[in-house]
Design a protein around this motif. Structure first.
Motif, short mmCIF file in Angstrom:
data_model
loop_
_atom_site.label_atom_id
_atom_site.label_comp_id
_atom_site.label_asym_id
_atom_site.label_seq_id
_atom_site.Cartn_x
_atom_site.Cartn_y
_atom_site.Cartn_z
N GLU A 74 6.43 41.44 122.03
CA GLU A 74 7.52 42.39 121.85
C GLU A 74 7.91 42.47 120.37
OE1 GLU A 74 10.90 41.63 124.43
OE2 GLU A 74 9.65 40.24 125.59
N PRO A 75 7.87 43.65 119.75
CA PRO A 75 8.34 43.76 118.37
C PRO A 75 9.86 43.60 118.31
CG PRO A 75 7.82 45.93 119.26
CD PRO A 75 7.38 44.93 120.29
N LYS A 76 10.31 42.68 117.47
CA LYS A 76 11.75 42.45 117.31
C LYS A 76 12.03 42.14 115.84
CE LYS A 76 12.87 40.74 121.96
NZ LYS A 76 13.71 41.90 122.32
N ASP A 77 12.83 42.98 115.21
CA ASP A 77 13.15 42.76 113.81
C ASP A 77 14.00 41.51 113.62
OD1 ASP A 77 11.77 45.06 113.13
OD2 ASP A 77 13.52 46.33 113.39
N ARG A 78 14.81 41.20 114.63
CA ARG A 78 15.63 39.99 114.56
C ARG A 78 15.72 39.38 115.95
NH1 ARG A 78 21.87 41.78 113.95
NH2 ARG A 78 22.01 39.53 114.19
N PHE A 79 15.76 38.07 115.98
CA PHE A 79 15.84 37.35 117.25
C PHE A 79 16.47 36.00 116.98
CE2 PHE A 79 14.19 34.62 120.63
CZ PHE A 79 14.46 35.40 121.75
N GLU A 80 17.63 35.75 117.60
CA GLU A 80 18.39 34.55 117.27
C GLU A 80 18.56 33.59 118.44
OE1 GLU A 80 22.02 36.12 115.77
OE2 GLU A 80 21.12 36.89 113.90
N LEU A 81 17.94 33.90 119.57
CA LEU A 81 18.08 33.03 120.73
C LEU A 81 17.12 31.84 120.66
CD1 LEU A 81 18.26 35.68 123.62
CD2 LEU A 81 20.17 34.49 122.53
N ALA A 82 17.55 30.72 121.20
CA ALA A 82 16.66 29.57 121.32
C ALA A 82 15.71 29.81 122.49
CB ALA A 82 17.48 28.30 121.55
N THR A 83 14.49 29.32 122.35
CA THR A 83 13.49 29.56 123.40
C THR A 83 13.01 28.29 124.09
OG1 THR A 83 11.71 29.50 121.74
CG2 THR A 83 12.63 31.67 122.29
N GLN A 84 13.53 27.13 123.71
CA GLN A 84 13.01 25.89 124.31
C GLN A 84 13.36 25.78 125.79
OE1 GLN A 84 15.16 26.03 121.79
NE2 GLN A 84 16.81 24.52 121.97
N ASP A 85 14.45 26.43 126.23
CA ASP A 85 14.82 26.42 127.65
C ASP A 85 14.70 27.81 128.25
OD1 ASP A 85 15.48 23.66 127.84
OD2 ASP A 85 17.38 24.06 126.82
N TRP A 86 13.66 28.54 127.85
CA TRP A 86 13.48 29.93 128.28
C TRP A 86 13.42 30.04 129.81
CZ3 TRP A 86 14.47 33.71 125.28
CH2 TRP A 86 14.01 35.01 125.53
N GLY A 87 14.32 30.83 130.37
CA GLY A 87 14.36 31.00 131.81
C GLY A 87 15.10 29.90 132.54
N ARG A 88 15.73 28.99 131.82
CA ARG A 88 16.45 27.88 132.44
C ARG A 88 17.94 27.89 132.13
NH1 ARG A 88 13.15 24.23 134.70
NH2 ARG A 88 10.95 24.34 134.17
N GLU A 89 18.45 29.04 131.74
CA GLU A 89 19.87 29.14 131.41
C GLU A 89 20.47 30.37 132.11
OE1 GLU A 89 20.31 27.29 127.03
OE2 GLU A 89 19.12 29.12 127.10
N PRO A 90 20.56 30.31 133.45
CA PRO A 90 21.10 31.46 134.18
C PRO A 90 22.56 31.72 133.82
CG PRO A 90 20.95 29.53 135.60
CD PRO A 90 20.24 29.18 134.33
N ILE A 91 22.95 32.99 133.95
CA ILE A 91 24.30 33.51 133.71
C ILE A 91 24.82 33.21 132.30
CG2 ILE A 91 24.88 33.49 136.16
CD1 ILE A 91 26.63 31.06 135.71
N ARG A 92 23.93 32.91 131.37
CA ARG A 92 24.41 32.66 130.01
C ARG A 92 24.79 33.96 129.30
NH1 ARG A 92 21.62 28.90 125.29
NH2 ARG A 92 23.26 29.23 123.75
N LYS A 93 23.99 35.01 129.56
CA LYS A 93 24.26 36.30 128.95
C LYS A 93 24.52 37.30 130.06
CE LYS A 93 22.53 39.67 125.61
NZ LYS A 93 21.40 40.05 124.71
#
Length: 237
Positions: free
Chosen positions: A169-188
């Protein structure tokens, strides 16, 4: 004299995720029962009253109730336990079917996807319906969240007896952590989106014996989501 609270005491509560799931499912069930009662009462009113204007208003009310009931049903599904019904599926056939599904789900966006499919004849053991959910969610997120200029690149191949899918995915900026990708429900949480989709994607992938992870590459301004599934040896024709 009243005792002072310990210095490390916290005002916030920590609720186990399983307890939160039970609460949401019960609340959703109760609310849907009430909405069904409202729907039946609205239908009864529409039968009693022959005024066309009032009937039109009752129809709109029933549509609103139906949308809310569907939202609650989807919420219950998103937090539900994943129980795949596995069947053997040739990787090439699976990707052709999934690609058609994405074309149907995103008819105005499918021209913005560049597919590179090279899965060969390897066989997978999958639940196709659940994997449709996975791919729809991944592409929906890619189109919805801070997308940069350029096409999405979807690539598949077989590597070391693993089915490998990557979404670039092209993204000019990305500030989220990815180490727990898919393991943080209802965070956003945003309007009509409750931060559960990616968590369900991960749960479905892991129920298939697979893995899901993501990494942002700032040098090329690209978020790469990787999905792997176990694959059998190549099938004979």
């Amino acid at each position: 004299m009243a005792e002072k609270a310990p210095q490390d005491a916290k005002d916030s509560l920590s609720v186990p995720w399983d307890d939160a799931i039970r609460f949401v499912r019960q609340l959703s069930h109760d609310l849907r029962n009430d909405l069904n009662a409202i729907e039946l009462q609205s239908a009864y009113i529409a039968e009693l009253e022959k005024n066309e204007e009032l009937q039109g208003e009752v129809k709109r009310l029933r549509e609103m109730v139906s949308r809310l009931a569907s939202t609650l049903q989807r919420l219950s599904k998103d937090i539900g336990e994943v129980r795949p019904t596995l069947i053997s599926y040739r990787a090439t056939d699976l990707m052709e079917d999934l690609r058609r599904k994405i074309d149907d789900d995103f008819p105005k966006k499918n021209s913005e996807i560049n597919w590179e499919i090279q899965p060969g004849n390897a066989m997978l053991s999958v639940d196709p319906q659940l994997l449709q959910e996975v791919f729809t969610e991944l592409f929906a997120n890619a189109f919805r969240h801070d997308r940069g200029e350029g096409e999405l690149l979807a690539k598949t191949k077989i590597e070391s007896n693993r089915f490998l899918f990557t979404l670039h995915e092209p993204k000019d900026r990305f500030e989220l952590a990815t180490q727990d990708w898919g393991r943080e429900p209802i965070r956003k949480v945003t309007q009509r989106h409750y931060g559960l989709g990616l968590n369900r994607v991960r749960a479905i992938v892991e129920a298939h014996g697979g893995r899901l992870h993501a990494q942002y590459h700032p040098n090329v301004s690209t978020l790469i989501t990787t999905l792997t599934l176990p694959a059998a040896s190549e099938a004979s024709d």
